[in-house]
Motif scaffolding. Structure first.
Motif, PDB file in Angstrom:
ATOM      1  N   LEU A 186      27.600  36.226  43.329  1.00  0.00           N
ATOM      2  CA  LEU A 186      28.810  37.087  41.968  1.00  0.00           C
ATOM      3  C   LEU A 186      29.957  36.488  41.056  1.00  0.00           C
ATOM      4  O   LEU A 186      29.691  36.621  40.663  1.00  0.00           O
ATOM      5  N   LEU A 187      30.414  35.764  42.048  1.00  0.00           N
ATOM      6  CA  LEU A 187      31.450  34.488  40.958  1.00  0.00           C
ATOM      7  C   LEU A 187      30.783  34.062  39.818  1.00  0.00           C
ATOM      8  O   LEU A 187      31.040  33.786  39.076  1.00  0.00           O
ATOM      9  N   VAL A 188      29.984  33.497  40.470  1.00  0.00           N
ATOM     10  CA  VAL A 188      29.458  32.663  39.233  1.00  0.00           C
ATOM     11  C   VAL A 188      28.810  33.226  38.040  1.00  0.00           C
ATOM     12  O   VAL A 188      28.690  33.023  36.384  1.00  0.00           O
ATOM     13  N   VAL A 231      31.408  46.635  48.658  1.00  0.00           N
ATOM     14  CA  VAL A 231      30.422  47.432  47.839  1.00  0.00           C
ATOM     15  C   VAL A 231      31.430  47.407  46.494  1.00  0.00           C
ATOM     16  O   VAL A 231      31.449  47.526  45.014  1.00  0.00           O
ATOM     17  N   VAL A 232      32.774  47.615  47.301  1.00  0.00           N
ATOM     18  CA  VAL A 232      33.810  48.061  45.847  1.00  0.00           C
ATOM     19  C   VAL A 232      34.535  46.349  45.019  1.00  0.00           C
ATOM     20  O   VAL A 232      34.300  46.466  44.019  1.00  0.00           O
ATOM     21  N   GLU A 233      34.563  45.621  45.533  1.00  0.00           N
ATOM     22  CA  GLU A 233      34.723  44.202  44.960  1.00  0.00           C
ATOM     23  C   GLU A 233      33.475  43.746  44.165  1.00  0.00           C
ATOM     24  O   GLU A 233      33.563  43.462  43.247  1.00  0.00           O
ATOM     25  N   ALA A 244      34.398  46.106  41.183  1.00  0.00           N
ATOM     26  CA  ALA A 244      35.272  45.892  40.298  1.00  0.00           C
ATOM     27  C   ALA A 244      35.405  44.423  39.728  1.00  0.00           C
ATOM     28  O   ALA A 244      36.397  44.752  39.164  1.00  0.00           O
ATOM     29  N   LEU A 245      34.948  43.414  40.628  1.00  0.00           N
ATOM     30  CA  LEU A 245      35.616  42.364  40.268  1.00  0.00           C
ATOM     31  C   LEU A 245      34.310  41.578  38.631  1.00  0.00           C
ATOM     32  O   LEU A 245      35.372  41.713  37.697  1.00  0.00           O
ATOM     33  N   PRO A 246      33.348  41.948  38.566  1.00  0.00           N
ATOM     34  CA  PRO A 246      32.631  41.661  37.232  1.00  0.00           C
ATOM     35  C   PRO A 246      33.534  42.486  36.655  1.00  0.00           C
ATOM     36  O   PRO A 246      33.509  41.602  34.837  1.00  0.00           O
ATOM     37  N   ALA A 260      27.404  43.326  37.497  1.00  0.00           N
ATOM     38  CA  ALA A 260      27.825  43.989  38.516  1.00  0.00           C
ATOM     39  C   ALA A 260      26.875  45.033  39.117  1.00  0.00           C
ATOM     40  O   ALA A 260      26.460  45.371  40.647  1.00  0.00           O
ATOM     41  N   LEU A 261      25.901  45.503  37.999  1.00  0.00           N
ATOM     42  CA  LEU A 261      24.990  46.251  38.877  1.00  0.00           C
ATOM     43  C   LEU A 261      23.638  45.200  39.044  1.00  0.00           C
ATOM     44  O   LEU A 261      23.050  45.885  39.835  1.00  0.00           O
ATOM     45  N   VAL A 262      23.054  43.883  38.952  1.00  0.00           N
ATOM     46  CA  VAL A 262      22.233  42.942  39.764  1.00  0.00           C
ATOM     47  C   VAL A 262      23.004  43.111  41.061  1.00  0.00           C
ATOM     48  O   VAL A 262      22.364  43.016  42.080  1.00  0.00           O
TER      49      VAL A 262
END
Length: 177
Positions: A55-57, A130-132, A135-137, A146-148
Motif C-alpha cells: 500500500l505504501l510503496v 479499510v478507511v486508510e 484514503a491514504l492513496p 486504492a482499488l487494488v
C-alpha cells in the motif's frame, strides 16, 4: 511544495507510525505469549505484511510515475479520513492495551474487551485499515493503488476476521462478537 513531495512526507510519516505499531505489537505479543497466549492464523500474516507494505510503496510509485492532479477537495477530505483512521487505530490499541498486536494471539481466560470502539463495532481496527486503504492513496490521487489494495484487503480481512473470531470463541469460551 508539490503534491508528490507532500504526499511522500505523508507516506513516510505513516511508515514511521507503522514502525511504532510494530514496537508496541512485539512487546504486547511477548506479554501475551508469556501468559500462555495461543497464536492462530499464522498463514495469512506474511500476506498481510506484504499487502500493507505494498500500500505504501504502491501509492508512492503511482503518484511519482502517473503524477496525478487530484482536486483539492479530494486531497483534503481524504487527508482528514486518513488522520481519522489513525486516530481510530490508536484508540483500538489503547483500548486493547497489552492484548493488542498485529498477530492473532489470544490469552486463555483473558476477558473479552468490550469498551472503547469495541462497544459499537466488533472489529474497529479493521474499519481503520479499510478507511486508510482508500484514503491514504487518494490523498495523492493514487486511485489504482486504492482499488487494488481494497480488493486484496477484502479477501485478507475475510480470512483474518474468521481466524480471529474462531480463536476468541475457542480460547475464551465466548461467541464471536
Amino acid at each position: 511544495m508539490s503534491l508528490e513531495v507532500g504526499f511522500t512526507l505523508l507516506v513516510v510519516a505513516v511508515g514511521l507510525e507503522r514502525v511504532a505499531e510494530l514496537v508496541v505489537s512485539n512487546r504486547n505479543a511477548a506479554w501475551s505469549l508469556a501468559r500462555g497466549g495461543v497464536e492462530s492464523g499464522r498463514g495469512h500474516y506474511p500476506f498481510m505484511v506484504v499487502l500493507h507494505t505494498g500500500l505504501l510503496v504502491g501509492a508512492l510509485v503511482e503518484v511519482w510515475v502517473r503524477r496525478p492532479d487530484p482536486p483539492s477537495a479530494l486531497v483534503w477530505s481524504m487527508l482528514v479520513l486518513c488522520l481519522a483512521s489513525q486516530g481510530l487505530r490508536w484508540w483500538c490499541i489503547r483500548t486493547l492495551g497489552q492484548q493488542w498486536n498485529t498477530r492473532v494471539i489470544v490469552v486463555p481466560g483473558a476477558p473479552r474487551v468490550t469498551g472503547g470502539p469495541y462497544r459499537w463495532i466488533p472489529h474497529p481496527n479493521y474499519v481503520a485499515v479499510v478507511v486508510e486503504g482508500v484514503a491514504l492513496p487518494l490523498v495523492g490521487g493514487a486511485w489504482i493503488t486504492a482499488l487494488v489494495f481494497t480488493v486484496l484487503n477484502a479477501g485478507l480481512l475475510a480470512t483474518r476476521i474468521r481466524a480471529e473470531d474462531a480463536a476468541l470463541a475457542r480460547l475464551t469460551g465466548g461467541a464471536p462478537a
